[in-house]
Design a protein around this motif. Sequence first.
Motif, PDB file in Angstrom:
ATOM      1  N   ASN A  84       0.866  -1.171   0.000  1.00 31.62           N
ATOM      2  CA  ASN A  84       0.000   0.000   0.000  1.00 31.62           C
ATOM      3  C   ASN A  84       0.909   1.229   0.000  1.00 31.62           C
ATOM      4  OD1 ASN A  84      -1.553   2.246   0.751  1.00 31.62           O
ATOM      5  ND2 ASN A  84      -2.982   0.979   1.915  1.00 31.62           N
ATOM      6  N   PRO A  85       0.858   2.039  -1.064  1.00 29.37           N
ATOM      7  CA  PRO A  85       1.780   3.172  -1.150  1.00 29.37           C
ATOM      8  C   PRO A  85       1.551   4.236  -0.072  1.00 29.37           C
ATOM      9  CG  PRO A  85       0.199   3.216  -2.956  1.00 29.37           C
ATOM     10  CD  PRO A  85      -0.013   1.932  -2.225  1.00 29.37           C
ATOM     11  N   GLU A  86       0.343   4.281   0.478  1.00 30.29           N
ATOM     12  CA  GLU A  86       0.050   5.281   1.517  1.00 30.29           C
ATOM     13  C   GLU A  86       0.583   4.886   2.886  1.00 30.29           C
ATOM     14  OE1 GLU A  86      -4.139   6.050   1.498  1.00 30.29           O
ATOM     15  OE2 GLU A  86      -4.154   6.498  -0.651  1.00 30.29           O
ATOM     16  N   THR A  87       0.602   3.579   3.165  1.00 29.44           N
ATOM     17  CA  THR A  87       0.991   3.123   4.500  1.00 29.44           C
ATOM     18  C   THR A  87       2.283   2.307   4.506  1.00 29.44           C
ATOM     19  OG1 THR A  87      -0.293   1.082   4.296  1.00 29.44           O
ATOM     20  CG2 THR A  87      -1.428   3.025   5.212  1.00 29.44           C
ATOM     21  N   ASN A  88       2.722   1.881   3.326  1.00 30.07           N
ATOM     22  CA  ASN A  88       3.883   1.018   3.179  1.00 30.07           C
ATOM     23  C   ASN A  88       3.651  -0.376   3.768  1.00 30.07           C
ATOM     24  OD1 ASN A  88       6.335   0.962   1.835  1.00 30.07           O
ATOM     25  ND2 ASN A  88       7.505   1.192   3.732  1.00 30.07           N
ATOM     26  N   ALA A  89       2.388  -0.722   4.002  1.00 33.67           N
ATOM     27  CA  ALA A  89       2.041  -2.030   4.561  1.00 33.67           C
ATOM     28  C   ALA A  89       1.890  -3.062   3.448  1.00 33.67           C
ATOM     29  CB  ALA A  89       0.731  -1.939   5.341  1.00 33.67           C
ATOM     30  N   LYS A  90       2.253  -4.294   3.760  1.00 34.01           N
ATOM     31  CA  LYS A  90       2.039  -5.393   2.822  1.00 34.01           C
ATOM     32  C   LYS A  90       0.549  -5.734   2.823  1.00 34.01           C
ATOM     33  CE  LYS A  90       6.656  -7.272   3.127  1.00 34.01           C
ATOM     34  NZ  LYS A  90       7.490  -8.438   3.388  1.00 34.01           N
ATOM     35  N   MET A  91      -0.038  -5.770   1.634  1.00 37.53           N
ATOM     36  CA  MET A  91      -1.458  -6.089   1.503  1.00 37.53           C
ATOM     37  C   MET A  91      -1.582  -7.603   1.317  1.00 37.53           C
ATOM     38  SD  MET A  91      -2.882  -2.808  -0.670  1.00 37.53           S
ATOM     39  CE  MET A  91      -2.073  -3.283  -2.180  1.00 37.53           C
ATOM     40  N   LEU A  92      -2.050  -8.273   2.380  1.00 37.95           N
ATOM     41  CA  LEU A  92      -2.087  -9.729   2.373  1.00 37.95           C
ATOM     42  C   LEU A  92      -3.228 -10.281   1.532  1.00 37.95           C
ATOM     43  CD1 LEU A  92      -1.248 -10.454   6.110  1.00 37.95           C
ATOM     44  CD2 LEU A  92       0.296 -10.149   4.169  1.00 37.95           C
ATOM     45  N   GLY A  93      -4.373  -9.602   1.539  1.00 37.68           N
ATOM     46  CA  GLY A  93      -5.499 -10.073   0.743  1.00 37.68           C
ATOM     47  C   GLY A  93      -6.813  -9.926   1.466  1.00 37.68           C
ATOM     48  N   ASP A  94      -7.788 -10.696   0.977  1.00 40.68           N
ATOM     49  CA  ASP A  94      -9.160 -10.607   1.467  1.00 40.68           C
ATOM     50  C   ASP A  94      -9.648 -11.946   1.999  1.00 40.68           C
ATOM     51  OD1 ASP A  94     -10.002  -7.816   0.532  1.00 40.68           O
ATOM     52  OD2 ASP A  94      -9.194  -8.694  -1.310  1.00 40.68           O
ATOM     53  N   ILE A  95     -10.408 -11.861   3.085  1.00 40.93           N
ATOM     54  CA  ILE A  95     -11.074 -13.012   3.693  1.00 40.93           C
ATOM     55  C   ILE A  95     -12.565 -12.734   3.632  1.00 40.93           C
ATOM     56  CG2 ILE A  95     -11.481 -14.258   5.858  1.00 40.93           C
ATOM     57  CD1 ILE A  95      -8.568 -13.472   6.651  1.00 40.93           C
TER      58      ILE A  95
END
Length: 161
Positions: A84-95
């Motif tokens: 995520n370019p805004e948070t620098n967090a890895k986007m794992l996906g959706d459940i």
Amino acid sequence: MKNIKVNINDKQKKIKLPTGTRLLVRKACVATLKCEGFTDMAEVNVTFVDDFEIRYMNNEFRGIDASTDVLSFPLGENGVYDINPETNAKMLGDIVISVEHAFAQADLYGHGIDREIGYLTVHSMLHLLGYDHVNGGVEKMRMREKEEQVLSLLGLAIVKE
């Protein structure tokens, strides 16, 4: 562990989510990442739906015209995730969890809805992290062991008499 953002959306109206469900889901996501030694910032989306919606999604994305308890949509592969370019967090996906299925399975297996939703969340988180059980055997056994390890941390382990 760095921050994990768990976005939760209840898109179904058939069954009211029990008090504490959102907190349980967040704790299950964090505990799964902790057990896996995942230390980066992360994001995951969890959506609650009814059986009709999960059946539609199962058919649309997997070609299976049946409702199911949970679907996982990983955004990463082999430990590489979109950022995520805004948070620098890895986007794992959706459940995606069917609330109707969760209540039916809790009744079927004779345990509480907290155990069932906790299990479905942990199970799906492991899929987002690359685990699979489709081929059975050692992979399935390894995934079950991880699920029970995390559920024990959450105080949701099945007590064997």
